[in-house]
Every structure is written in structure tokens, then in C-alpha cells.
Motif scaffolding. Structure first.
Motif, PDB file in Angstrom:
ATOM      1  N   GLU A  79      39.456  43.767  40.769  1.00 34.95           N
ATOM      2  CA  GLU A  79      40.610  43.967  41.636  1.00 34.95           C
ATOM      3  C   GLU A  79      40.190  44.912  42.747  1.00 34.95           C
ATOM      4  OE1 GLU A  79      44.621  43.765  39.232  1.00 34.95           O
ATOM      5  OE2 GLU A  79      43.200  45.091  38.187  1.00 34.95           O
ATOM      6  N   LEU A  80      40.456  44.509  43.977  1.00 34.34           N
ATOM      7  CA  LEU A  80      39.998  45.285  45.124  1.00 34.34           C
ATOM      8  C   LEU A  80      40.887  45.023  46.323  1.00 34.34           C
ATOM      9  CD1 LEU A  80      37.810  47.078  46.485  1.00 34.34           C
ATOM     10  CD2 LEU A  80      36.511  44.990  46.938  1.00 34.34           C
ATOM     11  N   ASP A  81      41.462  46.085  46.856  1.00 33.31           N
ATOM     12  CA  ASP A  81      42.262  46.001  48.068  1.00 33.31           C
ATOM     13  C   ASP A  81      43.373  44.954  47.946  1.00 33.31           C
ATOM     14  OD1 ASP A  81      43.016  46.676  50.671  1.00 33.31           O
ATOM     15  OD2 ASP A  81      41.663  45.201  51.578  1.00 33.31           O
ATOM     16  N   GLY A  82      44.034  44.935  46.795  1.00 32.09           N
ATOM     17  CA  GLY A  82      45.141  44.009  46.588  1.00 32.09           C
ATOM     18  C   GLY A  82      44.739  42.590  46.281  1.00 32.09           C
ATOM     19  N   LYS A  83      43.431  42.346  46.122  1.00 27.19           N
ATOM     20  CA  LYS A  83      42.947  40.998  45.846  1.00 27.19           C
ATOM     21  C   LYS A  83      42.265  40.962  44.477  1.00 27.19           C
ATOM     22  CE  LYS A  83      42.003  40.240  50.768  1.00 27.19           C
ATOM     23  NZ  LYS A  83      40.952  39.990  51.771  1.00 27.19           N
ATOM     24  N   THR A  84      42.217  39.774  43.893  1.00 23.37           N
ATOM     25  CA  THR A  84      41.504  39.567  42.640  1.00 23.37           C
ATOM     26  C   THR A  84      40.274  38.720  42.918  1.00 23.37           C
ATOM     27  OG1 THR A  84      43.545  39.674  41.337  1.00 23.37           O
ATOM     28  CG2 THR A  84      41.636  38.629  40.311  1.00 23.37           C
ATOM     29  N   LEU A  85      39.112  39.236  42.537  1.00 18.98           N
ATOM     30  CA  LEU A  85      37.850  38.530  42.722  1.00 18.98           C
ATOM     31  C   LEU A  85      37.353  38.042  41.371  1.00 18.98           C
ATOM     32  CD1 LEU A  85      36.046  41.036  45.137  1.00 18.98           C
ATOM     33  CD2 LEU A  85      37.594  39.170  45.723  1.00 18.98           C
ATOM     34  N   THR A  86      36.924  36.792  41.318  1.00 23.22           N
ATOM     35  CA  THR A  86      36.417  36.210  40.081  1.00 23.22           C
ATOM     36  C   THR A  86      35.042  35.590  40.323  1.00 23.22           C
ATOM     37  OG1 THR A  86      37.427  34.041  40.478  1.00 23.22           O
ATOM     38  CG2 THR A  86      38.778  35.681  39.336  1.00 23.22           C
ATOM     39  N   GLN A  87      34.392  35.183  39.246  1.00 29.43           N
ATOM     40  CA  GLN A  87      33.064  34.561  39.262  1.00 29.43           C
ATOM     41  C   GLN A  87      32.001  35.597  39.652  1.00 29.43           C
ATOM     42  OE1 GLN A  87      34.742  31.829  37.630  1.00 29.43           O
ATOM     43  NE2 GLN A  87      32.664  31.202  38.126  1.00 29.43           N
ATOM     44  N   SER A  88      31.301  36.094  38.662  1.00 33.18           N
ATOM     45  CA  SER A  88      30.411  37.244  38.836  1.00 33.18           C
ATOM     46  C   SER A  88      29.349  37.044  39.910  1.00 33.18           C
ATOM     47  CB  SER A  88      29.744  37.585  37.500  1.00 33.18           C
ATOM     48  OG  SER A  88      29.075  36.463  36.963  1.00 33.18           O
ATOM     49  N   TYR A  89      28.748  35.868  39.975  1.00 40.43           N
ATOM     50  CA  TYR A  89      27.668  35.674  40.946  1.00 40.43           C
ATOM     51  C   TYR A  89      28.221  35.543  42.366  1.00 40.43           C
ATOM     52  CZ  TYR A  89      25.386  34.945  36.517  1.00 40.43           C
ATOM     53  OH  TYR A  89      24.948  35.117  35.231  1.00 40.43           O
ATOM     54  N   ALA A  90      29.407  34.973  42.494  1.00 42.45           N
ATOM     55  CA  ALA A  90      30.057  34.933  43.809  1.00 42.45           C
ATOM     56  C   ALA A  90      30.406  36.348  44.261  1.00 42.45           C
ATOM     57  CB  ALA A  90      31.324  34.077  43.749  1.00 42.45           C
ATOM     58  N   ILE A  91      30.806  37.194  43.331  1.00 44.02           N
ATOM     59  CA  ILE A  91      31.122  38.587  43.666  1.00 44.02           C
ATOM     60  C   ILE A  91      29.870  39.299  44.151  1.00 44.02           C
ATOM     61  CG2 ILE A  91      31.806  40.814  42.689  1.00 44.02           C
ATOM     62  CD1 ILE A  91      33.656  39.193  40.774  1.00 44.02           C
ATOM     63  N   LEU A  92      28.754  39.098  43.476  1.00 45.47           N
ATOM     64  CA  LEU A  92      27.502  39.727  43.893  1.00 45.47           C
ATOM     65  C   LEU A  92      27.122  39.296  45.304  1.00 45.47           C
ATOM     66  CD1 LEU A  92      25.382  39.295  40.629  1.00 45.47           C
ATOM     67  CD2 LEU A  92      26.367  41.421  41.487  1.00 45.47           C
TER      68      LEU A  92
END
Length: 230
Positions: A79-92
Motif C-alpha cells: 500500500e502506497l500513496d492511497g494505491k495498492t500494488l500487487t505482483q512482486s516482480y512488477a513492483i520491483l
């Protein structure tokens, strides 16, 4: 109840990615896909909030808290700046672009980091399948004798043959990328970086990469701290 701890002090790297991320992941020591995100945060100097779910409590949270944040009900979630990020490699890859590092400089280097990361992802997929199988006593030893050496040999061969990888200890020579973290983590999770990396003696180029990752100043400090759980 999940444990919640905040590590680090927000600085320029947090500004680059848009704030202080909250990581939701299993309380699985310093292992798994969520650990690679922690590793990037530590190396980059990103302050983060770490929420860990025990294996006992996770099934209940998966149906509620996690499912509400991610339709696949999988972790890690950020969770970052009001958003939810998923999929670990996409996050990297997302953080690498925002930080302006960790994915190579030229298009060729970016391709090579992505390609080597994808090999490590394929390896992790079969590793996890064997390790968490109901028949682990049979499937994991078989994996150690078949799939694991196959992936070790493939990565070792690429690292010794590819022009970029021959220029330094990392996938892209002297440039540290997210792919190095992904490869290091699967080596660690397969217990190949422990005991002086004795099980990597047959793979000197992979050992060189793992050594280089562990000796990065921020990674070294992380591994020597109480934040690192083995």
C-alpha cells in the motif's frame, strides 16, 4: 494479530516512489517473494512498514483483508500513496523505474535483467511447488536432484557467456539490478547461500553474484541487523 513494524527514516528514495510503502506478507523469516521487496527497500534506503502474517492466522486474513486489497488474494501486497500494488516482480520493476536504477541503463541491459529475472521466476515456481507439496518428502529431494541443478547450470552458463555479465559480478556487470536480488533470494531460499555458500562451489559465477549482493553496504547492514530473520 499480524505484527507491524516500521523500519528506516523516510528520505529521497521515499520521495521518488511516492511515500512510505506498507508491505503485507507472510511471517516467513527472510524468505520468499516478499523478501525481495524488503531487500530493494533496504538497499535503496526506502523506509517501509512491514506487516507480517503468521501461517496460522493468514488463511483468515487471506479471505478478508487480503482479498479486499487484491482480487487474487495473494501476497505480497504494497500500500502506497492511497494505491495498492500487487505482483512482486512488477513492483520491483516499478520501483526501479521510479528510482532511476536497478534495471540497467541501455535497452539491451534492461532486456538482459528481465530475461535473467524470468529464469529465476521459473525456478522459484517449481521450487515452491516441490517444497510445499503434500508429498514434500518425495517431491523436494527429487527437485534438488533434477530441476534445481538444471536452473543453476542455466544461470551459471548465462553469467559466464553473456557479454554484459562478464564485465562484473552482477547480471549487468558492475550495475546492480533487481534481477540480482531475485536470483540471490531464490538461492537463499533453496539454502544455497548458507554455510559459506559451500553448495555453490560448482557454480563460481553464481557464488560471485551472491557474494557481491551480500557485501553491498546496506544489504550487509540489513543482514547483520535484528530485522533480518535468516
Amino acid at each position: 494479530m499480524p505484527s507491524t513494524k516500521q523500519y528506516g527514516t523516510a528520505g529521497p528514495a521515499n520521495e521518488a516512489i511516492g511515500g512510505v510503502p506498507t508491505i503485507h506478507y507472510l511471517d516467513f523469516a527472510s524468505r520468499g517473494r516478499g523478501q525481495v521487496i524488503r531487500l530493494m527497500c533496504e538497499d535503496a534506503g526506502i523506509a517501509y512498514i512491514d506487516i507480517r502474517y503468521s501461517f496460522e492466522e493468514y488463511p483468515d486474513y487471506k479471505k478478508t483483508v487480503i482479498a479486499e486489497k487484491n482480487p487474487t488474494a495473494n501476497v505480497p501486497i504494497l500500500e502506497l500513496d492511497g494505491k495498492t500494488l500487487t505482483q512482486s516482480y512488477a513492483i520491483l520493476r516499478h520501483f526501479a523505474r521510479q528510482l532511476g536504477k536497478y534495471d540497467g541503463e541501455t535497452e539491451e541491459e534492461k532486456y538482459w535483467a528481465d530475461a535473467m529475472c524470468d529464469i529465476a521466476i521459473d525456478w522459484r515456481t517449481v521450487f515452491v511447488s516441490a517444497f510445499f507439496s503434500p508429498n514434500k518428502e518425495e517431491t523436494y529431494p527429487k527437485h534438488q536432484q533434477t530441476d534445481r541443478p538444471r536452473f543453476l547450470k542455466a544461470l551459471e552458463t548465462h553469467l559466464t557467456r553473456h557479454e554484459s555479465s562478464r564485465q562484473g559480478p552482477y547480471v549487468v556487470g558492475e550495475t546492480f539490478t533487481y534481477a540480482d536480488m531475485v536470483i540471490y533470494q531464490v538461492l537463499h531460499d533453496e539454502n544455497l547461500t548458507q554455510d559459506g555458500m559451500k553448495d555453490l562451489q560448482e557454480y563460481p559465477r553464481l557464488k560471485q553474484l551472491a557474494d557481491a549482493v551480500e557485501h553491498r553496504p546496506n544489504v550487509k547492514a540489513f543482514r547483520e541487523s535484528d530485522r533480518y530473520l535468516g
